[in-house]
Design a protein around this motif. Structure first.
Motif, mmCIF file in Angstrom:
data_model
loop_
_atom_site.group_PDB
_atom_site.id
_atom_site.type_symbol
_atom_site.label_atom_id
_atom_site.label_comp_id
_atom_site.label_asym_id
_atom_site.label_seq_id
_atom_site.Cartn_x
_atom_site.Cartn_y
_atom_site.Cartn_z
ATOM 1 N N TYR A 169 0.836 -1.197 0.000
ATOM 2 C CA TYR A 169 0.000 0.000 0.000
ATOM 3 C C TYR A 169 0.878 1.256 0.000
ATOM 4 O O TYR A 169 0.661 2.197 -0.772
ATOM 5 C CB TYR A 169 -0.937 -0.004 1.220
ATOM 6 C CG TYR A 169 -1.407 1.381 1.600
ATOM 7 C CD1 TYR A 169 -2.440 1.997 0.906
ATOM 8 C CD2 TYR A 169 -0.769 2.093 2.621
ATOM 9 C CE1 TYR A 169 -2.836 3.284 1.228
ATOM 10 C CE2 TYR A 169 -1.167 3.383 2.943
ATOM 11 C CZ TYR A 169 -2.204 3.972 2.249
ATOM 12 O OH TYR A 169 -2.578 5.246 2.549
ATOM 13 N N THR A 170 1.892 1.273 0.884
ATOM 14 C CA THR A 170 2.735 2.464 1.058
ATOM 15 C C THR A 170 3.469 2.813 -0.231
ATOM 16 O O THR A 170 3.476 3.971 -0.679
ATOM 17 C CB THR A 170 3.763 2.224 2.179
ATOM 18 O OG1 THR A 170 3.064 1.813 3.346
ATOM 19 C CG2 THR A 170 4.569 3.479 2.469
ATOM 20 N N MET A 175 4.168 6.182 -4.855
ATOM 21 C CA MET A 175 4.479 6.220 -6.282
ATOM 22 C C MET A 175 3.307 6.751 -7.107
ATOM 23 O O MET A 175 3.390 6.793 -8.338
ATOM 24 C CB MET A 175 4.890 4.818 -6.759
ATOM 25 C CG MET A 175 6.240 4.378 -6.173
ATOM 26 S SD MET A 175 6.579 2.585 -6.340
ATOM 27 C CE MET A 175 6.922 2.471 -8.103
ATOM 28 N N GLY A 176 2.220 7.134 -6.436
ATOM 29 C CA GLY A 176 1.095 7.741 -7.137
ATOM 30 C C GLY A 176 0.186 6.741 -7.829
ATOM 31 O O GLY A 176 -0.638 7.109 -8.657
ATOM 32 N N PHE B 151 13.693 10.423 4.362
ATOM 33 C CA PHE B 151 13.257 9.090 4.809
ATOM 34 C C PHE B 151 12.110 8.599 3.912
ATOM 35 O O PHE B 151 12.137 7.477 3.390
ATOM 36 C CB PHE B 151 12.812 9.216 6.275
ATOM 37 C CG PHE B 151 12.258 7.987 6.919
ATOM 38 C CD1 PHE B 151 12.977 6.796 6.954
ATOM 39 C CD2 PHE B 151 11.014 8.019 7.553
ATOM 40 C CE1 PHE B 151 12.467 5.668 7.593
ATOM 41 C CE2 PHE B 151 10.498 6.903 8.185
ATOM 42 C CZ PHE B 151 11.217 5.728 8.199
ATOM 43 N N GLU B 152 11.143 9.480 3.696
ATOM 44 C CA GLU B 152 9.995 9.149 2.835
ATOM 45 C C GLU B 152 10.459 8.849 1.405
ATOM 46 O O GLU B 152 9.996 7.884 0.773
ATOM 47 C CB GLU B 152 9.000 10.306 2.852
ATOM 48 C CG GLU B 152 7.722 10.026 2.111
ATOM 49 C CD GLU B 152 6.656 11.089 2.396
ATOM 50 O OE1 GLU B 152 6.043 11.045 3.478
ATOM 51 O OE2 GLU B 152 6.445 11.963 1.545
ATOM 52 N N GLU B 153 11.390 9.656 0.923
ATOM 53 C CA GLU B 153 11.910 9.454 -0.443
ATOM 54 C C GLU B 153 12.614 8.093 -0.558
ATOM 55 O O GLU B 153 12.476 7.399 -1.563
ATOM 56 C CB GLU B 153 12.875 10.602 -0.783
ATOM 57 C CG GLU B 153 13.303 10.675 -2.230
ATOM 58 C CD GLU B 153 12.146 10.700 -3.223
ATOM 59 O OE1 GLU B 153 12.268 9.994 -4.244
ATOM 60 O OE2 GLU B 153 11.131 11.389 -2.996
ATOM 61 N N GLN B 154 13.346 7.714 0.492
ATOM 62 C CA GLN B 154 14.076 6.436 0.470
ATOM 63 C C GLN B 154 13.136 5.231 0.603
ATOM 64 O O GLN B 154 13.471 4.126 0.175
ATOM 65 C CB GLN B 154 15.154 6.407 1.560
ATOM 66 C CG GLN B 154 16.281 7.397 1.261
ATOM 67 C CD GLN B 154 17.507 7.177 2.120
ATOM 68 O OE1 GLN B 154 17.611 6.208 2.851
ATOM 69 N NE2 GLN B 154 18.457 8.090 2.021
ATOM 70 N N ILE B 155 11.969 5.437 1.220
ATOM 71 C CA ILE B 155 10.953 4.366 1.227
ATOM 72 C C ILE B 155 10.358 4.233 -0.167
ATOM 73 O O ILE B 155 10.183 3.139 -0.692
ATOM 74 C CB ILE B 155 9.853 4.667 2.275
ATOM 75 C CG1 ILE B 155 10.439 4.516 3.677
ATOM 76 C CG2 ILE B 155 8.644 3.754 2.080
ATOM 77 C CD1 ILE B 155 9.523 4.997 4.791
ATOM 78 N N LYS B 156 10.090 5.381 -0.768
ATOM 79 C CA LYS B 156 9.496 5.396 -2.115
ATOM 80 C C LYS B 156 10.428 4.795 -3.161
ATOM 81 O O LYS B 156 10.007 3.983 -4.000
ATOM 82 C CB LYS B 156 9.144 6.844 -2.483
ATOM 83 C CG LYS B 156 8.544 7.027 -3.860
ATOM 84 C CD LYS B 156 8.267 8.511 -4.134
ATOM 85 C CE LYS B 156 7.931 8.754 -5.587
ATOM 86 N NZ LYS B 156 7.764 10.204 -5.865
ATOM 87 N N ASP B 157 11.722 5.185 -3.127
ATOM 88 C CA ASP B 157 12.630 4.755 -4.208
ATOM 89 C C ASP B 157 13.248 3.388 -3.955
ATOM 90 O O ASP B 157 14.039 2.904 -4.774
ATOM 91 C CB ASP B 157 13.704 5.823 -4.482
ATOM 92 C CG ASP B 157 14.763 5.948 -3.383
ATOM 93 O OD1 ASP B 157 14.865 5.050 -2.523
ATOM 94 O OD2 ASP B 157 15.502 6.950 -3.393
ATOM 95 N N GLY B 158 12.889 2.767 -2.832
ATOM 96 C CA GLY B 158 13.358 1.402 -2.584
ATOM 97 C C GLY B 158 14.707 1.309 -1.893
ATOM 98 O O GLY B 158 15.231 0.205 -1.720
ATOM 99 N N THR B 159 15.283 2.435 -1.468
ATOM 100 C CA THR B 159 16.520 2.376 -0.686
ATOM 101 C C THR B 159 16.245 1.704 0.659
ATOM 102 O O THR B 159 17.034 0.892 1.136
ATOM 103 C CB THR B 159 17.074 3.802 -0.447
ATOM 104 O OG1 THR B 159 17.246 4.439 -1.708
ATOM 105 C CG2 THR B 159 18.392 3.779 0.307
#
Lengths: 178, 178
Positions: A169-170, A175-176, B151-159
């Protein structure tokens, strides 16, 4: 600080129908030796199936926690080198009886890196069409359909507790995709 | 459909320093019998420590996946009935050397309900103050501080790939805590 642990020996402890348990001795960053015990896992795929404003979920009894859980469809690789997308397509159709024309990769997660190498590849599946539900002999599933906003509310209020479901979900949200 | 599986027998397979592996026979919803293998886990706590616009994270080598992972501080119960909040306070101080005046419960997750009963209770810790870092003898940690948006960006981009870390972020975000 360098953190790597160097594998010195490997011992096979137990190979069952599901679990593959091994014990290692390792050299720590300070040069001392210790043991590491872990469950070797083939890897898995979990799929967030979206149709209009709805998400499909599966309710299953999970014997390890003695509870029914609401989760997104998921399944293990048949072989360690199975293509994640092929595995995802098979599991989606087996568990909820749907195929999908659009597959969006949401990256991977480690579920429990302290004691297993389990990796789960996450996908969002869209443009669903009917397929053939075909669960394993010892797998009993109720398929559920929730509005996306209800799904989000159940993640927030703690009704949904499954880690792969929440992480899919997150990633989809960030990622929109939903 | 009723999904419950009834426990018939329990067999202890392996009790190591970390893993407690057991095998069960169960009666399935259709009356047939099968086996279930699982790792019994004492339960754990993971803490999202927030200071101003920053989050504290720990980098650890995780031998099961042969990689360093970036995670929120976490640790297992010392005893199966340990109070989650007490465990959280201990682990936060041990791993990042901080105490907190404000603890917000973010609910719990099951990390891998297919083969373990591991449950992780999630907290957000705020109003941090200095304590004493004190890791276990075989635990080597680099403490990291990230801006919440990084932190949010690294969750989004898979880091960031650790499930408990992503789920704690999600619950905190949905509950309006970050």
């Amino acid at each position: 600080m360098k953190l790597i642990e160097k594998e010195l020996t490997e011992e096979k402890i137990f190979k069952g129908r599901l679990l593959d348990v091994r014990k290692y001795t390792v050299e720590l960053p300070d040069g001392k030796h210790t043991t590491r015990e872990l469950v070797v896992h083939p890897g898995a795929v979990a799929i967030l199936p979206i149709e209009d404003e709805n998400v499909y979920l599966v309710e299953q009894h999970r014997f390890p926690i003695r509870k029914n859980l609401i989760e997104i469809p998921a399944g293990k690789f048949d072989t360690p080198n199975e293509d994640p997308l092929e595995c995802g397509k098979r599991e989606l159709e087996e568990e909820i009886g749907k195929k999908a024309d659009e597959w969006i990769y949401l990256g991977y997660i480690y579920t429990t890196p302290g004691f297993s190498n389990e990796i789960i590849h996450l996908y969002m599946a869209k443009n669903l069409k009917d397929g053939t539900m075909n669960t394993d002999d010892d797998e009993f599933i109720n398929v559920k359909k929730l509005k996306i906003n209800e799904f989000e509310e159940q993640i927030k209020d703690g009704t949904i507790t499954d880690a792969k479901t929440i992480t899919a979900y997150t990633r989809a949200k960030l990622m929109g995709g939903i």
